[in-house]
Enzyme design. Sequence first.
Site, mmCIF file in Angstrom:
data_model
loop_
_atom_site.group_PDB
_atom_site.id
_atom_site.type_symbol
_atom_site.label_atom_id
_atom_site.label_comp_id
_atom_site.label_asym_id
_atom_site.label_seq_id
_atom_site.Cartn_x
_atom_site.Cartn_y
_atom_site.Cartn_z
ATOM 1 N N ARG A 13 -14.635 52.755 35.050
ATOM 2 C CA ARG A 13 -13.960 51.559 34.531
ATOM 3 C C ARG A 13 -12.473 51.845 34.327
ATOM 4 N NH1 ARG A 13 -10.711 49.843 30.448
ATOM 5 N NH2 ARG A 13 -11.834 51.194 29.013
ATOM 6 N N ASP A 14 -12.120 52.565 33.303
ATOM 7 C CA ASP A 14 -10.704 52.816 33.015
ATOM 8 C C ASP A 14 -10.070 53.705 34.075
ATOM 9 O OD1 ASP A 14 -8.412 52.416 31.525
ATOM 10 O OD2 ASP A 14 -8.755 54.142 30.248
ATOM 11 N N HIS A 205 -10.226 57.170 22.166
ATOM 12 C CA HIS A 205 -9.851 57.025 23.570
ATOM 13 C C HIS A 205 -8.417 57.525 23.703
ATOM 14 C CE1 HIS A 205 -9.956 54.972 27.561
ATOM 15 N NE2 HIS A 205 -8.652 54.834 27.336
ATOM 16 N N CYS A 247 -3.682 51.593 32.086
ATOM 17 C CA CYS A 247 -3.864 50.192 31.722
ATOM 18 C C CYS A 247 -2.906 49.335 32.529
ATOM 19 C CB CYS A 247 -3.615 49.988 30.224
ATOM 20 S SG CYS A 247 -3.743 48.263 29.708
ATOM 21 N N ASN A 256 -6.277 59.150 31.786
ATOM 22 C CA ASN A 256 -7.083 59.615 30.662
ATOM 23 C C ASN A 256 -7.141 61.139 30.661
ATOM 24 O OD1 ASN A 256 -8.653 57.019 29.649
ATOM 25 N ND2 ASN A 256 -8.632 56.931 31.871
#
Length: 323
Positions: A13-14, A205, A247, A256
């Site tokens: 996802r991210d 996160h 993002c 990340n």
Amino acid sequence: MSTTVELVEVGPRDGLQNERRPLDVGTRVELIRRLVGHGACRIEAVSFVRPDLVPQMAGAEEVMSKVPQDPGVSYIGLVLNRRGAERAAQTPCAEVNIVIPVTDAFSTRNQNLTVDAMLDHAAAAAQVARGAGMRVSLTLAVAFGCPFSGPVPTGQVADVLLRAAEIEPDEIAFADTIGVGVPRQVRELAALAVGDDRIRKLRFHFHNTRNTGYANAVAAAHLDTAVGDLPGGVIALDASVGGFGGCPFAPAATGNIATEDLIYLLRGEGVPPAGTGYCDIDALAQVGTWLGDQLDSPPQGLLVRAGDFTPAVPAPDKEGTVQ
């Protein structure tokens, strides 16, 4: 009691939502299949958002219809409102993650709503999710700093946290959306949750924009010594295989922390993540290399370049014996 560390794999996802090259459904399913094969147990697999705004996340229902159905694996779908939760409820997702920014500046740009309005949307989405038997996580985005309004005071996060806790989620996450946080903030934000019986579990996160993501993860893993007993005695940490991520609505947000690098770090710290089947982190790092080939973008994790290495001091396993 000592804190248990749990990993949440957010690569599907991210890790993908900010990449220039969208991956097709089959490739995204293959990524999830490889992660499950290497021991991932909680996976944020998809976003139920508008594909015209985040084309990298198009086809969420199709992805979820094809992922491995393993009883030991919990899939998470990110949602922003009731409609997203309704879509997630029609899939094998066991959890929804509802994002609530803590600044109006970010919330209006990211979700076209104020923080107050997003809290209302989150409450509605949580109601739908619970009715479908899904667990609910609330992520407080830009809790460490906002790309539009700058540093975020702890008191501002505390105000949003108190209102978010009224939704009574299964988990609340503090997100360093743009990677500006430092360990002091990790401790300060965690302390906000201590003693609030409505908060059952904490999650963090981190992004590694300024090379503080891993320091923040270590601080989170040792919060029991810094702020005392935490809700549920568990800290969940998000990580993305290969260190991919960012993002699309946050300027300069980079990847990340990498799952394989984080596992290596936690093992060396003597707090290996519990509840996963991760054994061969070198092989896991190769999943990041494979993903980089699919994206035509090099992985940011360093383990794949440095090679696996067993720490000189063996780390205890989750039962407390030496591995």
